[in-house]
Design an enzyme around this catalytic site. Sequence first.
Site, PDB file in Angstrom:
ATOM      1  N   PRO A  27      31.401  38.913  49.805  1.00  0.00           N
ATOM      2  CA  PRO A  27      32.142  37.901  50.577  1.00  0.00           C
ATOM      3  C   PRO A  27      33.577  37.846  50.076  1.00  0.00           C
ATOM      4  CG  PRO A  27      30.656  36.850  48.987  1.00  0.00           C
ATOM      5  CD  PRO A  27      30.378  38.323  48.933  1.00  0.00           C
ATOM      6  N   CYS A 110      33.854  31.764  42.298  1.00  0.00           N
ATOM      7  CA  CYS A 110      35.259  31.712  42.730  1.00  0.00           C
ATOM      8  C   CYS A 110      36.068  30.878  41.746  1.00  0.00           C
ATOM      9  CB  CYS A 110      35.365  31.124  44.133  1.00  0.00           C
ATOM     10  SG  CYS A 110      37.066  31.072  44.762  1.00  0.00           S
ATOM     11  N   GLY A 222      31.908  44.090  41.013  1.00  0.00           N
ATOM     12  CA  GLY A 222      33.117  44.048  40.221  1.00  0.00           C
ATOM     13  C   GLY A 222      33.632  45.426  39.838  1.00  0.00           C
ATOM     14  N   GLY A 243      33.431  45.346  46.761  1.00  0.00           N
ATOM     15  CA  GLY A 243      34.392  44.359  47.219  1.00  0.00           C
ATOM     16  C   GLY A 243      35.597  45.033  47.840  1.00  0.00           C
TER      17      GLY A 243
END
Length: 344
Positions: A27, A110, A222, A243
């Site tokens: 996301p 986050c 990551g 990501g």
Amino acid sequence: MTTATPTPPSDPRAAAYAASVRLSVAPMMDWTDVHCRQFHRLLAPGARLYTEMVHARAVIHGDRSRLLALTPEQAPLALQLGGSEPADLAEATRIAAAHGFDEVNLNCGCPSDRVQAGRFGACLMREPALVADCVAAMAAASDVPVTVKCRLGVDEDDDYDVFAAFVDGAVAAGASMIVVHARNAWLQGLSPKENRDVPPLRYDWAHRLKRERPGLPVVVNGGIASLDATLAHLRHVDGVMLGRAAYHDPYLLHAIDATLRGAPLRPRGELLRALRPYAEASMAEGAALKHIVRHVLGLFHGQPGGRAFRQVLSEGAHRPGADWGLVEEALAVTEVRARDRSAA
């Protein structure tokens, strides 16, 4: 490595969701909107997709047609929620289930100032009991799987046992999977952008978590930006979440998905043209071409003609009346540049 062998789901959609654990797209705020996910689904039929983070209260009180926009083709699809009020998260989970999402993911990673001020995101890692309450409320609200995406810790946290205890609390409360962004979140002194690069990656914590809890699905996230890295991680964990690499180099997403499924690679132009029916239907409903094609700009990343492709779309998509013809123009220019390069 010992792994659990669950009974395969009998429902085809549930089976697709279970299989999609090996590869997912993270996301990403301002990026993984409905148009982006439609493109990523064409690139990666076997991957699990995630929405941008949406606050639970926005789901309850906001414009659901926009915030929860999806298409049937995007399944398996997870909604990522932000929040720290169990009742709000439970209600948002019920809404998500009714809307057709295959998973609801709680954001515990986050690091932005806005998120901290709202007492959600990465700062929740300092409140494991609250996270457990949130997960329990969400899990009780529907039959849709509830998962958690977290960091290794916050600021100077450097205790694997604390991290593992956080995970165990979430799982005991009902979390069915843990996604580990394998670096700390620094809530003081680093911007959200810097938080994606500066804290060191420690994949070994995610690998150890899986090794010590073989029945728990663990996905690592990551800094993963290659097929080789993906395959290496899959020897230790259940899945890899891409990501920025998936966004800036979307053909990499396609290559990884095709490898995992044993499927042939499709040409870039063919993949992009498969987006045309969706793009034209969306524009007929009022969407602007620029909002769709901004997600495809990296398709020819590192390829001859890639700069020309990006330039044509970037300069032309914002103009009034821009339509799919601009995409064809970008593809044609790219093909010419590529032929010229190969002939030189």
